[in-house]
Motif scaffolding. Sequence first.
Motif, short mmCIF file in Angstrom:
data_model
loop_
_atom_site.label_atom_id
_atom_site.label_comp_id
_atom_site.label_asym_id
_atom_site.label_seq_id
_atom_site.Cartn_x
_atom_site.Cartn_y
_atom_site.Cartn_z
N ARG A 17 -12.62 7.85 -4.69
CA ARG A 17 -11.72 7.76 -3.53
C ARG A 17 -10.32 7.33 -3.96
N ALA A 18 -10.23 6.57 -5.04
CA ALA A 18 -8.91 6.24 -5.58
C ALA A 18 -8.25 7.47 -6.18
N VAL A 19 -9.03 8.28 -6.89
CA VAL A 19 -8.52 9.56 -7.39
C VAL A 19 -8.04 10.42 -6.22
N GLY A 20 -8.74 10.34 -5.10
CA GLY A 20 -8.36 11.07 -3.90
C GLY A 20 -7.18 10.50 -3.15
N GLN A 21 -6.58 9.41 -3.69
CA GLN A 21 -5.34 8.84 -3.18
C GLN A 21 -5.47 8.05 -1.88
N VAL A 22 -6.63 7.44 -1.67
CA VAL A 22 -6.76 6.47 -0.58
C VAL A 22 -5.92 5.24 -0.94
N GLY A 23 -5.12 4.75 0.02
CA GLY A 23 -4.22 3.65 -0.28
C GLY A 23 -4.93 2.34 -0.55
N LEU A 24 -5.93 2.02 0.25
CA LEU A 24 -6.69 0.77 0.09
C LEU A 24 -8.17 1.07 0.24
N ILE A 25 -8.93 0.63 -0.74
CA ILE A 25 -10.39 0.79 -0.73
C ILE A 25 -11.00 -0.59 -0.57
N TYR B 14 -11.37 13.51 -0.76
CA TYR B 14 -9.98 13.95 -0.87
C TYR B 14 -9.35 14.15 0.51
N TRP B 15 -9.79 13.39 1.46
CA TRP B 15 -9.23 13.46 2.82
C TRP B 15 -7.73 13.22 2.81
N SER B 16 -7.26 12.32 1.95
CA SER B 16 -5.82 12.03 1.90
C SER B 16 -5.03 13.28 1.53
N ARG B 17 -5.55 14.09 0.63
CA ARG B 17 -4.88 15.34 0.26
C ARG B 17 -4.82 16.29 1.45
N GLN C 11 -5.72 4.25 -10.80
CA GLN C 11 -5.32 5.39 -9.97
C GLN C 11 -4.25 4.99 -8.95
N ASP C 12 -3.65 3.80 -9.13
CA ASP C 12 -2.56 3.34 -8.27
C ASP C 12 -3.00 3.12 -6.83
N SER C 13 -4.26 2.80 -6.63
CA SER C 13 -4.74 2.39 -5.31
C SER C 13 -5.00 0.89 -5.33
N LYS C 14 -5.02 0.28 -4.17
CA LYS C 14 -5.36 -1.13 -4.04
C LYS C 14 -6.83 -1.23 -3.63
N ILE C 15 -7.40 -2.40 -3.93
CA ILE C 15 -8.82 -2.58 -3.66
C ILE C 15 -9.09 -3.97 -3.11
N GLY C 16 -9.90 -4.01 -2.06
CA GLY C 16 -10.30 -5.27 -1.46
C GLY C 16 -11.80 -5.42 -1.49
N LEU D 263 0.85 -1.19 0.00
CA LEU D 263 0.00 0.00 0.00
C LEU D 263 0.88 1.23 0.00
N LYS D 264 0.50 2.24 -0.78
CA LYS D 264 1.31 3.45 -0.86
C LYS D 264 1.16 4.33 0.38
N ASN D 265 0.09 4.14 1.11
CA ASN D 265 -0.09 4.81 2.40
C ASN D 265 -0.96 3.93 3.28
N ARG D 266 -1.22 4.37 4.48
CA ARG D 266 -1.94 3.52 5.44
C ARG D 266 -3.37 3.98 5.68
N ILE D 267 -3.90 4.68 4.69
CA ILE D 267 -5.28 5.16 4.73
C ILE D 267 -6.17 4.14 4.04
N VAL D 268 -7.17 3.66 4.76
CA VAL D 268 -8.06 2.63 4.23
C VAL D 268 -9.49 3.14 4.27
#
Length: 338
Positions: A48-56, A315-318, A95-100, A16-21
């Motif tokens: 939310r992926a556009v907003g750079q959340v690491g894992l959705i 866009y909380w990650s931003r 968008q370079d996010s992971k998804i579960g 994961l690029k960050n620890r925001i899920v």
Amino acid sequence: MSTKLFEPITFQNMTLKNRIVMSPMCMYSCDEQDGKVTNWHTTHYTSRAVGQVGLIIVEASAVHPQGRISMEDLGIWNDEQVKGLSKLVDLVHEQDSKIGIQLAHAGRKAIVEGPIYSSSPVPYKEGMGVPLEMTVDQIKQTVEDFRQAARRSRESGFDVIEIHGAHGYLINQFLSPLINQRTDQYGGTKEKRFRILREIITAVKSEWVGPIFVRISANDYNTSGYTVEDYIDYAKWMKDLGVDLIDCSSGGVVPAKINPYPGYQVQYAEKLREEASIATGAVGMITSPLHAEEILQNGRADLVFLARELLRDPYWSRRAAQELNVEMQPPKQYERGW
């Protein structure tokens, strides 16, 4: 001081690029008959992926039509649902996010036509239907339903599976002594109440190569129910089975008065991380980037799960990056305004 919130983390083959899920949250947006992905889902999750959340993590997706929380739930009970799920996965990956995906069965809390099932014939509350006690054969079939759902998850391209063992749904109904009144191999002792989850995890692993998370309710909020202390054993058993992370929520198995406050469930993630030596996720009214960072910096959890805050702010990650003075790479289309 470097930030933990934007530090990558790896679980097996997934980094994961960050620890925001993004926590799984039901959208109640499917056609009542087919449980398939709709335009709403693709818009909602991709934003939310556009907003750079690491894992959705996609909302609770029923492994059987009688296990839906509502008739409008997403489903993963047949192969026709894979096409839409695959499209959703591809959009998020762009968008370079992971998804579960969260695999779920609502048990006695299912609001569907026809019979509902549970570990024991105990209704959730007055006015709700009395569930049928699952036979051993029905339990075995449910385990198989989870196995097939894991296969479809793999075929859809998901990065992680989360098994829903919380909030009073079927697995939680077996785990909790408040509901499980069985005297066979699936009830009567802590080990036997855990048996269905053990079998489900094993079945999922037979079809799935990758991280497995389990969401639990670490407190029943009832003097006769379980607390986080009781879940230490469950956490250790899950770790031994190869579970990578426990997502620590609480409540839902019986009606209860809960007094929530920001971070009120973090204590459960911290306790299980310490006592069972397993990675945990903290969830529950975490809205402030500074609060999220504190949780991670102090080793109270490994991931921070946000729910309603990400409904309010995709866009909380931003915002978190700005508050924590972290340089974040936006989608190239947004560079002029990021």
